[in-house]
Every structure is written in C-alpha cells, then in structure tokens.
Design a protein around this motif. Structure first.
Motif, PDB file in Angstrom:
ATOM      1  N   TRP A  17     -27.885 -28.167 -24.321  1.00  0.00           N
ATOM      2  CA  TRP A  17     -26.709 -27.394 -23.907  1.00  0.00           C
ATOM      3  C   TRP A  17     -25.723 -28.193 -23.058  1.00  0.00           C
ATOM      4  CZ3 TRP A  17     -26.605 -27.090 -18.586  1.00  0.00           C
ATOM      5  CH2 TRP A  17     -27.830 -27.257 -17.921  1.00  0.00           C
ATOM      6  N   PHE A  18     -25.952 -29.484 -22.829  1.00  0.00           N
ATOM      7  CA  PHE A  18     -24.939 -30.277 -22.132  1.00  0.00           C
ATOM      8  C   PHE A  18     -24.892 -31.683 -22.718  1.00  0.00           C
ATOM      9  CE2 PHE A  18     -28.683 -31.378 -19.564  1.00  0.00           C
ATOM     10  CZ  PHE A  18     -28.535 -32.749 -19.434  1.00  0.00           C
ATOM     11  N   PHE A  19     -23.754 -32.335 -22.524  1.00  0.00           N
ATOM     12  CA  PHE A  19     -23.629 -33.734 -22.924  1.00  0.00           C
ATOM     13  C   PHE A  19     -22.594 -34.411 -22.046  1.00  0.00           C
ATOM     14  CE2 PHE A  19     -20.786 -31.444 -25.946  1.00  0.00           C
ATOM     15  CZ  PHE A  19     -19.577 -32.037 -25.622  1.00  0.00           C
ATOM     16  N   ASN A  20     -22.542 -35.732 -22.112  1.00  0.00           N
ATOM     17  CA  ASN A  20     -21.616 -36.535 -21.323  1.00  0.00           C
ATOM     18  C   ASN A  20     -20.912 -37.507 -22.268  1.00  0.00           C
ATOM     19  OD1 ASN A  20     -20.369 -37.620 -19.015  1.00  0.00           O
ATOM     20  ND2 ASN A  20     -21.876 -39.256 -18.911  1.00  0.00           N
ATOM     21  N   GLY A  21     -19.602 -37.414 -22.348  1.00  0.00           N
ATOM     22  CA  GLY A  21     -18.879 -38.306 -23.247  1.00  0.00           C
ATOM     23  C   GLY A  21     -17.443 -37.879 -23.429  1.00  0.00           C
ATOM     24  N   ILE A  22     -16.926 -38.094 -24.627  1.00  0.00           N
ATOM     25  CA  ILE A  22     -15.525 -37.805 -24.953  1.00  0.00           C
ATOM     26  C   ILE A  22     -15.475 -36.781 -26.077  1.00  0.00           C
ATOM     27  CG2 ILE A  22     -13.348 -38.782 -25.777  1.00  0.00           C
ATOM     28  CD1 ILE A  22     -14.298 -41.499 -24.732  1.00  0.00           C
ATOM     29  N   ARG A  23     -14.570 -35.821 -25.979  1.00  0.00           N
ATOM     30  CA  ARG A  23     -14.367 -34.884 -27.072  1.00  0.00           C
ATOM     31  C   ARG A  23     -12.869 -34.713 -27.328  1.00  0.00           C
ATOM     32  NH1 ARG A  23     -15.979 -28.869 -24.720  1.00  0.00           N
ATOM     33  NH2 ARG A  23     -14.401 -28.732 -23.084  1.00  0.00           N
ATOM     34  N   LEU A  24     -12.544 -34.555 -28.577  1.00  0.00           N
ATOM     35  CA  LEU A  24     -11.162 -34.357 -29.016  1.00  0.00           C
ATOM     36  C   LEU A  24     -11.051 -32.965 -29.607  1.00  0.00           C
ATOM     37  CD1 LEU A  24      -8.295 -35.446 -29.687  1.00  0.00           C
ATOM     38  CD2 LEU A  24      -9.254 -36.195 -31.892  1.00  0.00           C
ATOM     39  N   GLN A  25     -10.121 -32.154 -29.092  1.00  0.00           N
ATOM     40  CA  GLN A  25      -9.938 -30.788 -29.561  1.00  0.00           C
ATOM     41  C   GLN A  25      -8.665 -30.678 -30.393  1.00  0.00           C
ATOM     42  OE1 GLN A  25      -9.963 -28.455 -25.913  1.00  0.00           O
ATOM     43  NE2 GLN A  25     -12.140 -28.054 -26.126  1.00  0.00           N
ATOM     44  N   ILE A  26      -8.802 -30.034 -31.550  1.00  0.00           N
ATOM     45  CA  ILE A  26      -7.673 -29.818 -32.455  1.00  0.00           C
ATOM     46  C   ILE A  26      -7.607 -28.333 -32.780  1.00  0.00           C
ATOM     47  CG2 ILE A  26      -6.660 -30.387 -34.701  1.00  0.00           C
ATOM     48  CD1 ILE A  26      -8.306 -32.974 -34.638  1.00  0.00           C
ATOM     49  N   TYR A  27      -6.417 -27.774 -32.745  1.00  0.00           N
ATOM     50  CA  TYR A  27      -6.202 -26.364 -33.056  1.00  0.00           C
ATOM     51  C   TYR A  27      -5.293 -26.255 -34.289  1.00  0.00           C
ATOM     52  CZ  TYR A  27      -8.157 -25.288 -28.458  1.00  0.00           C
ATOM     53  OH  TYR A  27      -8.990 -25.178 -27.367  1.00  0.00           O
ATOM     54  N   PRO A  28      -5.864 -26.257 -35.494  1.00  0.00           N
ATOM     55  CA  PRO A  28      -5.032 -26.127 -36.695  1.00  0.00           C
ATOM     56  C   PRO A  28      -4.281 -24.803 -36.739  1.00  0.00           C
ATOM     57  CG  PRO A  28      -7.239 -26.905 -37.255  1.00  0.00           C
ATOM     58  CD  PRO A  28      -7.280 -26.461 -35.835  1.00  0.00           C
ATOM     59  N   THR A  29      -4.909 -23.729 -36.243  1.00  0.00           N
ATOM     60  CA  THR A  29      -4.260 -22.429 -36.127  1.00  0.00           C
ATOM     61  C   THR A  29      -4.696 -21.820 -34.796  1.00  0.00           C
ATOM     62  OG1 THR A  29      -6.013 -21.024 -37.061  1.00  0.00           O
ATOM     63  CG2 THR A  29      -4.569 -22.173 -38.624  1.00  0.00           C
ATOM     64  N   LYS A  30      -4.095 -20.714 -34.444  1.00  0.00           N
ATOM     65  CA  LYS A  30      -4.476 -20.056 -33.190  1.00  0.00           C
ATOM     66  C   LYS A  30      -5.854 -19.412 -33.268  1.00  0.00           C
ATOM     67  CE  LYS A  30      -2.208 -15.615 -34.225  1.00  0.00           C
ATOM     68  NZ  LYS A  30      -1.191 -14.654 -33.740  1.00  0.00           N
ATOM     69  N   HIS A  31      -6.414 -19.319 -34.466  1.00  0.00           N
ATOM     70  CA  HIS A  31      -7.740 -18.729 -34.641  1.00  0.00           C
ATOM     71  C   HIS A  31      -8.845 -19.768 -34.826  1.00  0.00           C
ATOM     72  CE1 HIS A  31      -5.878 -14.797 -35.066  1.00  0.00           C
ATOM     73  NE2 HIS A  31      -5.089 -15.275 -36.019  1.00  0.00           N
ATOM     74  N   LEU A  32      -8.478 -21.049 -34.948  1.00  0.00           N
ATOM     75  CA  LEU A  32      -9.458 -22.072 -35.297  1.00  0.00           C
ATOM     76  C   LEU A  32      -9.369 -23.263 -34.346  1.00  0.00           C
ATOM     77  CD1 LEU A  32     -11.579 -23.164 -37.337  1.00  0.00           C
ATOM     78  CD2 LEU A  32      -9.667 -24.136 -38.637  1.00  0.00           C
ATOM     79  N   LYS A  33     -10.524 -23.664 -33.809  1.00  0.00           N
ATOM     80  CA  LYS A  33     -10.614 -24.863 -32.977  1.00  0.00           C
ATOM     81  C   LYS A  33     -11.647 -25.806 -33.588  1.00  0.00           C
ATOM     82  CE  LYS A  33     -13.112 -25.065 -29.252  1.00  0.00           C
ATOM     83  NZ  LYS A  33     -13.668 -24.951 -27.867  1.00  0.00           N
ATOM     84  N   ILE A  34     -11.303 -27.101 -33.677  1.00  0.00           N
ATOM     85  CA  ILE A  34     -12.205 -28.127 -34.192  1.00  0.00           C
ATOM     86  C   ILE A  34     -12.334 -29.218 -33.139  1.00  0.00           C
ATOM     87  CG2 ILE A  34     -12.616 -29.813 -36.008  1.00  0.00           C
ATOM     88  CD1 ILE A  34     -10.922 -28.098 -37.861  1.00  0.00           C
ATOM     89  N   GLU A  35     -13.570 -29.577 -32.790  1.00  0.00           N
ATOM     90  CA  GLU A  35     -13.819 -30.636 -31.820  1.00  0.00           C
ATOM     91  C   GLU A  35     -14.607 -31.762 -32.470  1.00  0.00           C
ATOM     92  OE1 GLU A  35     -14.358 -27.898 -27.770  1.00  0.00           O
ATOM     93  OE2 GLU A  35     -15.853 -29.401 -28.324  1.00  0.00           O
ATOM     94  N   SER A  36     -14.336 -32.985 -32.050  1.00  0.00           N
ATOM     95  CA  SER A  36     -15.176 -34.122 -32.414  1.00  0.00           C
ATOM     96  C   SER A  36     -15.702 -34.746 -31.131  1.00  0.00           C
ATOM     97  CB  SER A  36     -14.388 -35.153 -33.238  1.00  0.00           C
ATOM     98  OG  SER A  36     -13.261 -35.619 -32.516  1.00  0.00           O
ATOM     99  N   TRP A  37     -16.958 -35.224 -31.173  1.00  0.00           N
ATOM    100  CA  TRP A  37     -17.620 -35.750 -29.979  1.00  0.00           C
ATOM    101  C   TRP A  37     -18.078 -37.192 -30.191  1.00  0.00           C
ATOM    102  CZ3 TRP A  37     -21.721 -31.303 -29.995  1.00  0.00           C
ATOM    103  CH2 TRP A  37     -21.092 -30.075 -29.749  1.00  0.00           C
TER     104      TRP A  37
END
Length: 280
Positions: A17-37
């Motif tokens: 349930w936890f991590f340490n690093g970098i994440r990139l958040q993208i919101y293609p629409t107001k209903h959808l969020k995509i993250e890469s870690w």
C-alpha cells in the motif's frame, strides 16, 4: 474500500500500500486518470536490487455513483534475491446504488469490492504453480473483500458490514506477528527473520486467513462520529496475540525470560471497539 471501519480490513493490512519514487498523472478526461510509476519497489522506501519497480494506476469515475480503480506493479523486491520478480494487481469497485439524502429512513447505500492477485517467480519460488525441486514451490497472493454501508436518518446513522479472505503461500506479504520476529534479517536468507521466536516464511509456507466486521455509527454533524465496532479474524496458524501476551512475563524487553515462556499466539481474534472520531 468504503470508509466505515475503525480497524483496517485484515486483507488490506497484508497488501502492498505504499511506495517511494516518481509518478506521472494524466487526465485524458474529467472522468479518467492514468498514472505511470517508476519506483524503488512496492512496500520499500529503498531499492533492494539493481532493477527499479514499474507500475501504474487507472481510475475511472464515469459518474458520482461509480468508481473503478486498478493498481498494477512489477519489480524485484526481495532483498538480496535479484532473480526473484514480483507482480501485483490491486483492483476495486465502489458503487452507490441508492441515494436519498433527505430521507428520514434509509438515505444512502453503497458497497465496495476489492480483489488482489499477485505472485513471485524466480530465486527458488515458482509463482502460480508448484515447480518441484528444480524451480521451487508456488508463491502467490490472492485476496478478496466486500463491504456494504447503509446510511439512515438523513445520513446521521450508518451501518457497515463485510469481510474478506486471503491466501499467501510463502508469506511474502504477511505482516509478521508481534513477538515472533526480529527487525534484523537472516544474512543467509534475507526473506526470513531471526530471533528467539522467528515467524516462518520459508518458500511454500501456507498462510490463509479471513475476517469479518460490522459497526454502527452516529454522526450528528460532519465533524464528529461515534462508532461501535466488532471485528473477528481467523488464520490457519497461530498469529494473533493471546491473553498470555507476546512480549515477556512483565512486558519489558530487559526482563529475563523464563526458559519455558514463549509468545502466546492464537488462531482467532475478536475485538469490540468503541471509538470517537472528530475533525477540528
């Protein structure tokens, strides 16, 4: 999961349930969020091996009643065993199926369902199936939990009930019980602990458990909650603190131990909790 339990769900306690690093958040629409870690590893502040961890999250909220979440991870987290790779997938569905906030009877109902799946492969273990003497035993994680919450009297009262099950051969995600583990790792096998009463975490060691809970809330306003809760947990091996305690006869680490004493661990746990939660 629904916010409605003072005690964490047992299956959730034993899930990354936890991590340490970098994440990139993208919101293609107001209903959808995509993250890469790009991270040190799931459940680790420091990187254990040369390989970083990779993962991501997708959160989809098509409307105010429904939310779907998936978290997925792949990496090398076993300290000192770089050949052992881990995959884990954490997935949740939250659905509000009734909403009449001004009703003096039932004013709202919602449920959450969570399913987790993962495995370790390499370095003496073989993921989902037993690989025998050559590749090692199966080592995986499966869990599911369901909780339902019903609000009453214009959301002044609420009742939550539910439970979950989990199995984790190899115990690579099981939290070690108090009194059976030392914080120092075994230098000959980094996946095991040392101490007078070590908790066995050998490849293939079985661990299965389940829990259920229910509570009743009174929420006179948005800043205060009175809660009465009952929790039952059960495991296939002695795991929970019994009436004899798990530290020493006196409770102090400096006390000399009776040579016949050992931590009192039991297979079941029952709790009744009365809690007051408030926001300043």
């Amino acid at each position: 999961m629904l916010s409605g339990n003072f005690s964490d769900q047992f299956t959730s306690d034993n899930t990354p349930w936890f991590f340490n690093g970098i994440r990139l958040q993208i919101y293609p629409t107001k209903h959808l969020k995509i993250e890469s870690w790009l991270i040190n590893g799931w459940q680790s502040y420091g990187r254990f091996n040369a390989m970083p961890g990779f993962g991501g999250n997708i959160t989809w909220t098509p409307n105010s009643n429904l939310k779907l979440i998936t978290n997925n991870y792949y990496g090398s987290d076993a300290a000192g065993i770089p050949d052992r790779k881990r995959f884990h997938s954490d997935n949740s569905l939250l659905y509000r199926y009734y909403n009449q906030p001004k009703s003096t009877k039932i004013s709202r109902m919602a449920f959450s369902f969570t399913g987790d799946f993962g495995f370790e492969k390499g370095g003496g273990v073989n993921g989902l199936k037993n690989g025998g003497a050559e590749n090692g035993p199966a080592q995986y994680f499966l869990s599911a939990m369901f909780y339902n919450r019903i609000w009453f009297a214009k959301n002044k009262f609420a009742w939550t009930f539910g439970g979950g099950v989990m199995t984790n051969p190899g115990r690579y995600l099981v939290l070690y019980p108090t009194g059976q583990a030392s914080p120092l790792p075994n230098p000959d096998n980094p996946t095991q602990t040392e101490g007078a009463f070590p908790f066995s975490a050998n490849p293939g060691d079985k661990f299965t458990a389940w829990d259920c809970s229910t509570n009743l809330d009174f929420m006179p306003n948005q800043s205060i909650t009175f809660r009465l809760e009952y929790v039952h947990r059960q495991a296939n091996v002695p795991y929970f603190a019994g009436s004899g305690g798990v530290t020493s006869q006196t409770g102090y680490s400096t006390s000399a131990l009776d040579p016949n004493w050992k931590p009192d661990l039991v297979k079941t746990e029952n709790r009744i909790i009365l809690a007051l939660l408030f926001r300043l």
